[in-house]
Design a protein around this motif. Structure first.
Motif, PDB file in Angstrom:
ATOM      1  N   SER A   1       0.840  -1.187   0.000  1.00 27.85           N
ATOM      2  CA  SER A   1       0.000   0.000   0.000  1.00 27.85           C
ATOM      3  C   SER A   1       0.880   1.244   0.000  1.00 27.85           C
ATOM      4  O   SER A   1       2.037   1.216   0.420  1.00 27.85           O
TER       5      SER A   1
ATOM      6  N   MET B   1      -6.093   3.632  -2.612  1.00 25.59           N
ATOM      7  CA  MET B   1      -6.215   2.838  -1.393  1.00 25.59           C
ATOM      8  C   MET B   1      -7.364   1.846  -1.531  1.00 25.59           C
ATOM      9  O   MET B   1      -7.226   0.655  -1.206  1.00 25.59           O
TER      10      MET B   1
ATOM     11  N   GLU C   1      -6.451  -0.891  -4.108  1.00 30.35           N
ATOM     12  CA  GLU C   1      -5.490  -1.837  -3.534  1.00 30.35           C
ATOM     13  C   GLU C   1      -6.183  -2.769  -2.559  1.00 30.35           C
ATOM     14  O   GLU C   1      -5.923  -3.981  -2.536  1.00 30.35           O
TER      15      GLU C   1
END
Length: 353
Positions: A85, A182, A185
């Motif tokens: 991340s 984010m 992912e």
């Protein structure tokens, strides 16, 4: 024969003082070698037994560990983290997609302080049980607040609803691309079997029934490499006073590629890991919808243009029957949503009956 010889020599040496010296030396050497050999065999036997015990113990532990992980600890949908991340997670919700994968996953950007908006969305179009027979999950995407009390409030809200993910970056307009990545992912790693993903802003009217029944059509085969929404194209703003300013260093071309307006777009779940992998190799800039358009162009994925005016990027006054045939309409406040929602639910039956 060798042992008999050694024993005979030993008797002769003990009973005859004049027994030849070289025979005595040979006898002592043979006796010593015999003793050493026996000791070595004893040591080797103990080492082999120890190795066998350690091997069996290791195999038993590995079997137990494997069984525990697969049966008790890790949700079935969790895949190994193939890419890291961008920022550390503050709230991750790793078990949100445990069990059967959702048909539709909603990614909703939100600011930490917007508690009221999230509460209204949970009661209206982000209600996970709206479409009968269709599994829908929602996730609010948050960055970190400047205010400590707000962060405490977010943690409490998360412990109640378990529908928030948050990374350790400041939640600002210029970080919207990071916030969207984010979510992508998270999907690619923790909800990889979701059929479709809808990113939709919190200030929208959204009609999940029309999206599911008329566009995604769960009774038909899954669409792959699918990405659609309000397809637009524009030029970069070069005026430094503009909210949408972009420098030549950040983007040198005179036109952006075709992209879907960030107000609301939907894509097939198979694109999530590919988009994130492509994004990791690019310079990130603030406008997430344009940025994703560039990613898709580099990936060779073509946008699917909707068959009608289903995604509306501006404000349109509420019309109950027209809204049953739309996916998104921009600029609807929480108060407006609460007021129109009961009538819209009735319109779904009145206008489509």
């Amino acid at each position: 024969m060798g042992n008999v010889k050694c024993d005979l020599l030993q008797v002769l040496a003990s009973t005859h003082p004049n027994f030849p010296t070289w025979e005595r030396i040979h006898l002592e050497t043979s006796t010593m070698n015999k003793s050493i050999t026996q000791s070595l065999w004893t040591i080797k036997s103990k080492i082999l037994k120890l190795c066998l015990f350690l091997f069996l113990a290791t195999m038993a532990f590995m079997g137990f560990h494997y069984h525990s992980i697969n049966m008790n600890l890790v949700p079935s949908t969790v895949h190994p983290r193939t890419v890291e991340s961008l920022y550390p997670y503050l709230i991750e919700e790793p078990s949100k997609c445990r069990g059967d994968p959702p048909f539709l996953l909603l990614l909703i950007p939100s600011m930490p302080q917007d508690v009221l908006i999230r509460d209204v969305l949970r009661k209206t179009w982000a209600n996970e049980s709206l479409v009968p027979g269709i599994s829908i999950k929602r996730i609010f995407l948050l960055g970190r607040s400047f205010v400590n009390d707000t962060e405490v409030s977010v943690e409490q809200e998360s412990s109640t609803f378990h529908d928030i993910i948050q990374q350790d970056f400041l939640d600002t307009y210029r970080n919207l691309t990071i916030k969207t990545l984010m979510g992508i992912e998270w999907v690619s790693r923790l909800c990889p079997r979701a059929s479709y993903v809808m990113k939709v802003d919190g200030d929208m009217f959204f009609n999940p029934w029309f999206l599911v029944r008329q566009i995604l059509q769960p009774e038909k085969p899954l669409k792959l490499e699918f990405f659609t929404g309000l397809v637009v194209r524009g030029a970069p703003f070069r005026n430094k006073d503009s909210k949408w300013y972009i420098s030549y260093e950040m983007y040198s071309k005179n036109l952006y590629p075709y992209y879907c307006s960030g107000t609301g777009y939907v894509f097939s779940g198979d694109l999530s890991p590919r988009i994130y992998k492509e994004a990791k190799g690019m310079t990130i800039f603030p406008f997430e919808d344009v940025f994703l358009g560039i990613c898709l162009e580099r990936m060779g994925v073509h946008l699917s243009k909707s068959g009608g005016e289903w995604f509306i990027g501006e404000r349109v006054e509420y019309n109950r029957c027209r809204f049953t045939k739309l996916v998104t309409v921009h600029h609807y406040s929480p108060d407006e949503l609460l007021k129109l929602w009961p009538d819209f639910l009735k319109a779904l039956g009145d206008c489509n009956g």
